[in-house]
Scaffold this active site. Structure first.
Site, PDB file in Angstrom:
ATOM      1  N   GLU A 215       0.886  -1.174   0.000  1.00  0.00           N
ATOM      2  CA  GLU A 215       0.000   0.000   0.000  1.00  0.00           C
ATOM      3  C   GLU A 215       0.911   1.208   0.000  1.00  0.00           C
ATOM      4  OE1 GLU A 215      -1.430   3.180   0.735  1.00  0.00           O
ATOM      5  OE2 GLU A 215      -1.863   2.580   2.792  1.00  0.00           O
ATOM      6  N   CYS A 249      -2.209   8.328   4.154  1.00  0.00           N
ATOM      7  CA  CYS A 249      -2.171   7.903   2.749  1.00  0.00           C
ATOM      8  C   CYS A 249      -3.389   8.420   2.007  1.00  0.00           C
ATOM      9  CB  CYS A 249      -2.151   6.387   2.632  1.00  0.00           C
ATOM     10  SG  CYS A 249      -1.289   5.518   3.908  1.00  0.00           S
TER      11      CYS A 249
END
Length: 450
Positions: A215, A249
């Site tokens: 990720e 993120c």
């Protein structure tokens, strides 16, 4: 200060513990992980206080990070139980033949976790791997090792056998490199930058394929159309861009707003941004604390200087205080060309660029023109616009008219969280129903006769 030898010792412990953990009935594994979840919830305030001190999260977000860790264990366990341990009877070619599909663990997973969700992004991947029957070696961020250790403390107190979960703290050059190169690691989970994640992805597999779940962040856009509720859009943009200093993120970092409502939207956004209190995050009145380290503060200051030099307007913010720590102010910039670097590069600081567009189609083109594809949002009251956004946007997590956060705020079992394109490698999202299966591989078992 962990060394390669420390990692080799941890891998040896994990490999020694693996057969017994693999063979532990899955319901017994779930019992242990569920007890750990309850312990984490009971200690929520203690762990959250440590998190606020270690990484500068405000009180609410630190509490949320800890409880999300507990909920990840519960949710992944529930999904494993719903699937009956991923054992599925199959068809047969004769009356004497019995066949079933079984998902079985790989062995030892390495987990490299980031600073920004220091418990949830250590405990979530590690928990998924352990629920599936794997053992784990965790390398937490060098900026935030404590919460990965505290997660292990909860596991230990819940009765997890020795060697199933192992922590080695240290830099990427030693700990990370050994995890990447050691053949005793059967799979890897990485959460962090695109550059490091892609290097891992390209080099982790050598003699035969090994699973790697990455990720890798995002440059997350929001679109504001002329039909939008601008108060809702301004609040959603503010919360998403400046929650935890933009160090998520999923943080909003660019907005494309249709020209007729651009000024009004920016004014409302600036008004809300000015109300943000910056300071010691353990104090109730402060919503924004420091960024994680001096390097992050330099990134922020460089972006502000570049925006000014290239003709941008600093609508609010643009200042930083390093007298007692690394404290930037929440910053909104307008007036830069849409192809400017600050619309493209992930900064991971509280810095939001706003660009004007002539249409939804132009906004979608700009939003998709990036190597990333993690989160995205739209504010619109037009059903056709919303449908076009949902059909066209290239992102794994999307939100429509979300006041609580234009691009942020996923929760286990509610929003699956994973990226497309350069934001993720597996196509199966964390927090969702397909995550745990990534720590398992299928075996077809056919038995003839009694």
């Amino acid at each position: 200060v962990g060394t390669r030898e420390d990692v080799r010792d941890a891998i040896a412990a994990a490999r020694a513990a693996y057969p017994a953990w693999r063979d532990t009935p899955w319901r017994d594994r779930l019992d242990i992980l569920r007890r750990a979840a309850d312990i984490i919830s009971e200690r929520q305030f203690d762990y959250a206080a440590l998190m606020a001190l270690e990484v500068g999260k405000n009180r609410l977000e630190a509490l949320g990070d800890v409880e999300e860790t507990a909920d990840l264990l519960r949710y992944y366990g529930d999904e494993f139980e719903k699937a009956n341990g991923f054992v599925k009877p199959m068809g047969s070619l004769s009356a004497e033949e019995r066949t079933r599909s079984v998902l079985r663990p790989y062995g030892v997973f390495g987990v490299i976790s980031p600073f920004n969700f220091p418990m949830a992004l250590a405990g979530g991947p590690a928990g998924g791997a352990m629920i599936a029957g794997n053992t784990v070696v965790l390398k937490p961020s060098s900026d935030a090792p404590l919460l990965g250790w505290k997660f292990g403390e909860a596991l230990r107190d819940a009765g997890l056998p020795d060697g199933v979960y192992n922590v080695v703290t240290g830099p990427g050059e030693t700990v990370g490199a050994e995890l990447q190169e050691n053949p005793g690691i059967d799979g890897m989970v990485f959460t962090g930058s695109y550059e490091v994640g892609m290097k891992l992805y390209r080099t982790f597999t050598k003699d035969y394929p090994r699973p790697i779940i990455t990720e890798m962040g995002g440059k997350n856009p929001a679109i504001v159309t002329s039909s939008a509720d601008l108060d809702m859009a301004a609040e959603g943009a503010m919360r998403s861009a400046f929650g935890y200093d933009g160090q998520k993120c999923s943080a909003l970092s660019r907005v494309y707003v249709e020209r007729p409502v651009a000024r009004e939207f920016v004014d409302k956004l600036v008004e809300r941004t000015r109300e943000i209190a910056v300071g010691d995050p353990t104090r109730r009145e402060n919503w924004m604390g420091p960024v994680i380290n001096e390097r992050a503060l330099r990134t922020f200051c460089t972006a502000v200087e570049e925006a000014r030099a290239d003709g941008g307007t600093i609508e609010v913010g643009g200042d930083a205080d390093d007298s007692t720590g690394w404290f930037p102010t929440p910053t909104v910039v307008t007036g830069l060309p849409l192809d400017h670097r600050l619309f493209q590069d992930e900064l991971f600081v509280p810095f939001l660029v706003v660009g004007e567009v002539d249409s939804l189609d132009q906004a979608l083109d700009e939003a998709n023109d990036t190597e990333y594809g993690l989160t995205a949002g739209i504010f619109s009251r037009d059903e056709a616009e919303i449908r076009r956004f949902l059909d066209t946007i290239q992102a794994g997590v999307v939100y429509v008219n979300r006041r609580a956060g234009a691009t942020t705020g996923a929760w286990p079992g509610i929003q699956s969280f994973g990226g497309w394109k350069g934001s993720g490698s597996s196509g199966k999202s964390g927090l969702g129903p397909y995550y745990v299966q990534q720590f398992l591989r299928e075996q077809s078992q056919t038995v003839i006769g009694e």
